[in-house]
Design a protein around this motif. Structure first.
Motif, mmCIF file in Angstrom:
data_model
loop_
_atom_site.group_PDB
_atom_site.id
_atom_site.type_symbol
_atom_site.label_atom_id
_atom_site.label_comp_id
_atom_site.label_asym_id
_atom_site.label_seq_id
_atom_site.Cartn_x
_atom_site.Cartn_y
_atom_site.Cartn_z
ATOM 1 N N GLY A 123 3.740 -26.251 3.537
ATOM 2 C CA GLY A 123 4.999 -26.003 2.841
ATOM 3 C C GLY A 123 4.843 -25.423 1.456
ATOM 4 O O GLY A 123 5.621 -24.560 1.046
ATOM 5 N N TRP A 124 3.832 -25.856 0.715
ATOM 6 C CA TRP A 124 3.627 -25.374 -0.644
ATOM 7 C C TRP A 124 3.182 -23.916 -0.669
ATOM 8 O O TRP A 124 3.342 -23.223 -1.661
ATOM 9 N N PHE A 125 2.620 -23.425 0.455
ATOM 10 C CA PHE A 125 2.071 -22.072 0.507
ATOM 11 C C PHE A 125 3.045 -21.055 1.100
ATOM 12 O O PHE A 125 2.915 -19.858 0.871
ATOM 13 N N GLN A 126 4.028 -21.526 1.850
ATOM 14 C CA GLN A 126 4.959 -20.632 2.532
ATOM 15 C C GLN A 126 5.681 -19.664 1.605
ATOM 16 O O GLN A 126 5.796 -18.484 1.934
ATOM 17 N N PRO A 127 6.194 -20.094 0.456
ATOM 18 C CA PRO A 127 6.894 -19.125 -0.413
ATOM 19 C C PRO A 127 6.011 -17.958 -0.854
ATOM 20 O O PRO A 127 6.457 -16.815 -0.881
ATOM 21 N N PHE A 128 4.761 -18.250 -1.190
ATOM 22 C CA PHE A 128 3.870 -17.163 -1.589
ATOM 23 C C PHE A 128 3.649 -16.197 -0.433
ATOM 24 O O PHE A 128 3.726 -14.974 -0.601
ATOM 25 N N ALA A 129 3.358 -16.730 0.733
ATOM 26 C CA ALA A 129 3.092 -15.876 1.894
ATOM 27 C C ALA A 129 4.326 -15.076 2.300
ATOM 28 O O ALA A 129 4.220 -13.938 2.745
ATOM 29 N N GLU A 130 5.499 -15.672 2.141
ATOM 30 C CA GLU A 130 6.723 -15.000 2.564
ATOM 31 C C GLU A 130 7.142 -13.890 1.610
ATOM 32 O O GLU A 130 7.646 -12.850 2.039
ATOM 33 N N TYR A 131 6.932 -14.081 0.318
ATOM 34 C CA TYR A 131 7.444 -13.145 -0.676
ATOM 35 C C TYR A 131 6.370 -12.269 -1.287
ATOM 36 O O TYR A 131 6.378 -12.001 -2.478
ATOM 37 N N GLN A 132 5.470 -11.796 -0.491
ATOM 38 C CA GLN A 132 4.480 -10.831 -0.939
ATOM 39 C C GLN A 132 4.599 -9.578 -0.070
ATOM 40 O O GLN A 132 5.214 -9.621 0.981
#
Length: 165
Positions: free
Chosen positions: A111-120
């Motif tokens: 969960g903590w990594f999903q935003p980075f992976a999604e918004y690159q």
């Protein structure tokens, strides 16, 4: 240095040296993509009902990604103090695809990594390629991928020409 100094004295558009380099790199990349795609099809890759238009759009998207990354890499190279630094500055760009949805679906990531992976930039491009060639849902990823590529290409162009001048 000598040839660039000569180009600077000639009555040519100043960024034409950079534009020629970038166009040559993008053409080389597109030829590589077509070759890899042909080998993939030859060894068994089958796109689910992908039309010729979807194949052309996929190659076009890859060319656009190549254009964006090449302009960013040119800016990084021109900002580098020496050749060794210039060759190593683009290494973080090679890690970004590994930190996207290329190998692991977004919902399977921590969960903590999903935003980075999604918004690159690479995630929408990869999801768009999957949609074009494998028939998955593209949604808004196509427009996001194009926007990322155009934004990075424009940023890289202005950065590179400013450093070159």
């Amino acid at each position: 240095e000598g040839i660039i100094a000569r180009f600077r004295t000639m009555a040519i558009h100043r960024p034409s040296v950079l534009i020629g380099h970038v166009v040559g790199s993008v053409v080389q990349c597109v030829m590589s993509v077509v070759l890899v795609g042909a080998v993939a099809v030859a060894i068994g890759f089958r796109a689910k009902d992908a039309t010729a238009l979807e194949w052309v759009l996929a190659v076009g998207l890859l060319a656009l990604v190549s254009l964006a990354l090449t302009w960013i890499a040119v800016g990084m190279g021109l900002s580098s103090p020496n050749v060794e630094a210039a060759s190593n500055n683009a290494l973080p760009l090679m890690v970004l695809p590994l930190l996207s949805s290329a190998f692991v679906p977004l919902d399977a990531m921590p969960g903590w990594f999903q935003p980075f992976a999604e918004y690159q930039p690479f995630t929408p491009a990869i999801e768009t390629l999957r949609g074009l060639l494998l028939g998955t849902e593209i949604g808004h990823n196509g427009w996001l991928a194009v926007a990322w590529c155009l934004g990075l290409a424009v940023l890289g162009y202005f950065w590179s020409t400013a450093k070159f001048n």
